[in-house]
Structure formats: C-alpha cells, structure tokens
Scaffold this motif. Structure first.
Motif, mmCIF file in Angstrom:
data_model
loop_
_atom_site.group_PDB
_atom_site.id
_atom_site.type_symbol
_atom_site.label_atom_id
_atom_site.label_comp_id
_atom_site.label_asym_id
_atom_site.label_seq_id
_atom_site.Cartn_x
_atom_site.Cartn_y
_atom_site.Cartn_z
ATOM 1 N N GLU A 1 -14.167 4.736 9.955
ATOM 2 C CA GLU A 1 -14.681 3.388 10.223
ATOM 3 C C GLU A 1 -14.837 2.556 8.943
ATOM 4 O OE1 GLU A 1 -15.251 6.209 13.168
ATOM 5 O OE2 GLU A 1 -16.382 6.254 11.287
ATOM 6 N N ARG A 2 -15.121 3.222 7.838
ATOM 7 C CA ARG A 2 -15.323 2.516 6.563
ATOM 8 C C ARG A 2 -14.026 2.269 5.801
ATOM 9 N NH1 ARG A 2 -18.741 5.818 3.107
ATOM 10 N NH2 ARG A 2 -18.475 4.111 1.652
ATOM 11 N N PHE A 3 -12.941 2.905 6.224
ATOM 12 C CA PHE A 3 -11.668 2.743 5.518
ATOM 13 C C PHE A 3 -11.085 1.371 5.820
ATOM 14 C CE2 PHE A 3 -7.013 3.078 5.300
ATOM 15 C CZ PHE A 3 -6.867 3.443 3.976
ATOM 16 N N ARG A 4 -11.067 0.501 4.814
ATOM 17 C CA ARG A 4 -10.545 -0.854 4.937
ATOM 18 C C ARG A 4 -9.566 -1.105 3.800
ATOM 19 N NH1 ARG A 4 -12.978 -0.698 9.062
ATOM 20 N NH2 ARG A 4 -14.901 -1.671 9.686
ATOM 21 N N PRO A 5 -8.262 -1.037 4.085
ATOM 22 C CA PRO A 5 -7.290 -1.280 3.023
ATOM 23 C C PRO A 5 -7.434 -2.695 2.463
ATOM 24 C CG PRO A 5 -6.245 -0.361 4.975
ATOM 25 C CD PRO A 5 -7.649 -0.722 5.358
ATOM 26 N N VAL A 6 -7.537 -2.796 1.146
ATOM 27 C CA VAL A 6 -7.666 -4.085 0.474
ATOM 28 C C VAL A 6 -6.654 -4.129 -0.666
ATOM 29 C CG1 VAL A 6 -9.189 -5.562 -0.878
ATOM 30 C CG2 VAL A 6 -10.119 -4.239 1.019
ATOM 31 N N ASP A 7 -5.814 -5.138 -0.651
ATOM 32 C CA ASP A 7 -4.854 -5.310 -1.737
ATOM 33 C C ASP A 7 -5.624 -5.807 -2.957
ATOM 34 O OD1 ASP A 7 -2.801 -5.794 -3.457
ATOM 35 O OD2 ASP A 7 -1.784 -7.256 -2.181
ATOM 36 N N ARG A 8 -5.723 -4.975 -3.995
ATOM 37 C CA ARG A 8 -6.535 -5.293 -5.174
ATOM 38 C C ARG A 8 -6.046 -6.543 -5.896
ATOM 39 N NH1 ARG A 8 -6.181 0.329 -5.906
ATOM 40 N NH2 ARG A 8 -4.745 0.032 -7.611
ATOM 41 N N ARG A 9 -4.764 -6.860 -5.792
ATOM 42 C CA ARG A 9 -4.280 -8.078 -6.459
ATOM 43 C C ARG A 9 -5.021 -9.295 -5.920
ATOM 44 N NH1 ARG A 9 1.825 -8.103 -5.192
ATOM 45 N NH2 ARG A 9 0.867 -7.598 -3.234
ATOM 46 N N PHE A 10 -5.200 -9.354 -4.588
ATOM 47 C CA PHE A 10 -5.855 -10.501 -3.981
ATOM 48 C C PHE A 10 -7.361 -10.400 -4.119
ATOM 49 C CE2 PHE A 10 -1.805 -10.046 -1.666
ATOM 50 C CZ PHE A 10 -1.197 -11.174 -2.177
ATOM 51 N N PHE B 1 0.820 -1.209 0.000
ATOM 52 C CA PHE B 1 0.000 0.000 0.000
ATOM 53 C C PHE B 1 0.854 1.259 0.000
ATOM 54 C CE2 PHE B 1 -2.323 -3.271 2.345
ATOM 55 C CZ PHE B 1 -3.497 -3.324 1.626
ATOM 56 N N SER B 2 0.292 2.300 -0.581
ATOM 57 C CA SER B 2 0.901 3.623 -0.478
ATOM 58 C C SER B 2 -0.214 4.632 -0.256
ATOM 59 C CB SER B 2 1.716 3.962 -1.724
ATOM 60 O OG SER B 2 0.888 4.000 -2.858
ATOM 61 N N LEU B 3 0.161 5.788 0.252
ATOM 62 C CA LEU B 3 -0.781 6.865 0.536
ATOM 63 C C LEU B 3 -0.307 8.144 -0.122
ATOM 64 C CD1 LEU B 3 -1.692 6.768 4.343
ATOM 65 C CD2 LEU B 3 -3.268 6.598 2.425
ATOM 66 N N GLU B 4 -1.273 8.925 -0.565
ATOM 67 C CA GLU B 4 -0.937 10.213 -1.146
ATOM 68 C C GLU B 4 -2.043 11.205 -0.798
ATOM 69 O OE1 GLU B 4 0.430 12.105 -5.410
ATOM 70 O OE2 GLU B 4 -0.485 10.122 -5.383
ATOM 71 N N GLU B 5 -1.660 12.272 -0.123
ATOM 72 C CA GLU B 5 -2.599 13.357 0.142
ATOM 73 C C GLU B 5 -2.608 14.247 -1.090
ATOM 74 O OE1 GLU B 5 -3.262 17.068 3.246
ATOM 75 O OE2 GLU B 5 -1.448 15.861 3.375
ATOM 76 N N VAL B 6 -3.798 14.474 -1.651
ATOM 77 C CA VAL B 6 -3.902 15.267 -2.869
ATOM 78 C C VAL B 6 -4.810 16.458 -2.646
ATOM 79 C CG1 VAL B 6 -3.391 13.344 -4.413
ATOM 80 C CG2 VAL B 6 -5.754 13.827 -3.807
ATOM 81 N N GLU B 7 -4.631 17.466 -3.481
ATOM 82 C CA GLU B 7 -5.375 18.706 -3.354
ATOM 83 C C GLU B 7 -6.843 18.537 -3.715
ATOM 84 O OE1 GLU B 7 -5.923 22.547 -2.215
ATOM 85 O OE2 GLU B 7 -4.198 21.259 -1.893
ATOM 86 N N CYS B 8 -7.128 17.741 -4.742
ATOM 87 C CA CYS B 8 -8.526 17.571 -5.153
ATOM 88 C C CYS B 8 -8.638 16.353 -6.054
ATOM 89 C CB CYS B 8 -9.005 18.815 -5.899
ATOM 90 S SG CYS B 8 -10.746 18.738 -6.370
ATOM 91 N N ILE B 9 -9.711 15.588 -5.853
ATOM 92 C CA ILE B 9 -9.987 14.461 -6.750
ATOM 93 C C ILE B 9 -11.326 14.651 -7.462
ATOM 94 C CG2 ILE B 9 -8.511 12.797 -5.572
ATOM 95 C CD1 ILE B 9 -11.000 11.670 -4.190
ATOM 96 N N GLY B 10 -11.882 15.841 -7.352
ATOM 97 C CA GLY B 10 -13.102 16.154 -8.086
ATOM 98 C C GLY B 10 -14.349 15.485 -7.535
ATOM 99 N N ALA B 11 -14.383 15.241 -6.246
ATOM 100 C CA ALA B 11 -15.540 14.577 -5.645
ATOM 101 C C ALA B 11 -16.135 15.413 -4.518
ATOM 102 C CB ALA B 11 -15.129 13.198 -5.135
ATOM 103 N N CYS B 12 -16.115 16.729 -4.680
ATOM 104 C CA CYS B 12 -16.540 17.645 -3.623
ATOM 105 C C CYS B 12 -17.973 17.397 -3.140
ATOM 106 C CB CYS B 12 -16.401 19.087 -4.090
ATOM 107 S SG CYS B 12 -14.710 19.539 -4.522
#
Length: 163
Positions: free
Chosen positions: A147-156, A117-128
């Motif tokens: 509470e809803r944030f559940r990291p899931v490795d998409r490969r698996f 996993f990696s994380l990136e704080e971004v200025e905007c993703i257009g979902a205001c």
C-alpha cells in the motif's frame, strides 16, 4: 576518460586516504560515484579505474560482477531494489516484490515502457531490522508495504521541490 572536476577531486581524496599499495580499498566507492556520473560501468571506466588504482582490469571486473548495485548498462532515473532475503521474506518481501512488479508492469532488471522505472530483486540491502525494505537510489524505505509503494520519478520530484 574525463570526469567532472568535482568527481576528480573526490577520487583524489579517496585515493589519498589509503597508503600506497592499499588503494584498492577506494575501488567500490569510486565505481559507484563514477557510475552515478557516467551512467554505467563501461569497459573504458574499468580501464580508467584499474590504471588509477594500479590494478588489472580483471580485478575491477570481478568487483563489478559481484556487487548488484554496479551495472554494465545504463539504468533509468529511478531503480527500485527490493530485498527478498529471509528477513524481508518473513515480513512480506515476496508480496511486496510481486506488487511492485504488477504496479510497474515489469519484472527482474526490466525497464518500464516509458523508460522511467526499473526493478531489481536483490539478495540483501542491509536493512534486515526494518524489513521489508526497498532501496530507491541511495534512499531506503523501511517497513514497506504494498500500500505504501508509490513509484515516483525522482527527476520530477526534484524539480518540484522549493528551492
């Protein structure tokens, strides 16, 4: 630089959508699709796309530097982009960002020790309108809460889906 036949066909369609001299409009989608296939925007990729679109390499580099979804180094299978712009901030985006950092044990543009996993704080993703939001690859998760944030490795996750 060699790309898959599917990507070559996609590039040809994209370039064909623009009149001669205006093909620069295909640059951003070409960069995104190429990055998906090869893993990062390398100097070779910049040279290749510049030649195909009749641009100077510096023109391609300027686009790569401007857009946060384009990366010079290979990222991992799952990168979460968390918006902390004003709409997301007002609805809990900062709390969500801190929670994601704590949950994964990493910070801005870092990769977990297991390389998943990696994380990136971004200025905007257009979902205001649906803030706060997190982007996972090309998927958006709206009205996100810690509470809803559940990291899931998409490969698996992909391998586990029934065919």
């Amino acid at each position: 630089m060699t790309f898959s036949p599917e990507l070559e066909a996609r590039f040809a369609r994209m370039i064909g959508n623009y009149p001669l001299g205006r093909q620069k409009g295909a640059l951003i989608p070409m960069l995104i699709y190429a990055q998906d296939e090869v893993g990062a925007v390398s100097p070779e990729l910049v040279q290749e796309l510049a030649a195909r679109l009749r641009l100077k390499p510096i023109e391609v580099d300027e686009v790569v530097e401007f857009y946060s979804m384009l990366h010079r180094r290979r990222w991992v299978s799952t990168t979460y982009r968390s918006c902390t712009n004003i709409s997301c901030q007002l609805t809990g985006g900062d709390e969500l960002w801190r929670h994601a950092c704590g949950k994964l044990g990493i910070g801005q543009k870092q990769i977990t020790a297991d390389g998943l996993f990696s994380l990136e704080e971004v200025e905007c993703i257009g979902a205001c309108s649906w803030a706060p939001a997190i982007q996972d690859g090309y998927e958006f998760h709206h009205h996100m809460t810690p509470e809803r944030f559940r990291p899931v490795d998409r490969r698996f996750a992909r391998a586990a889906r029934p065919q």
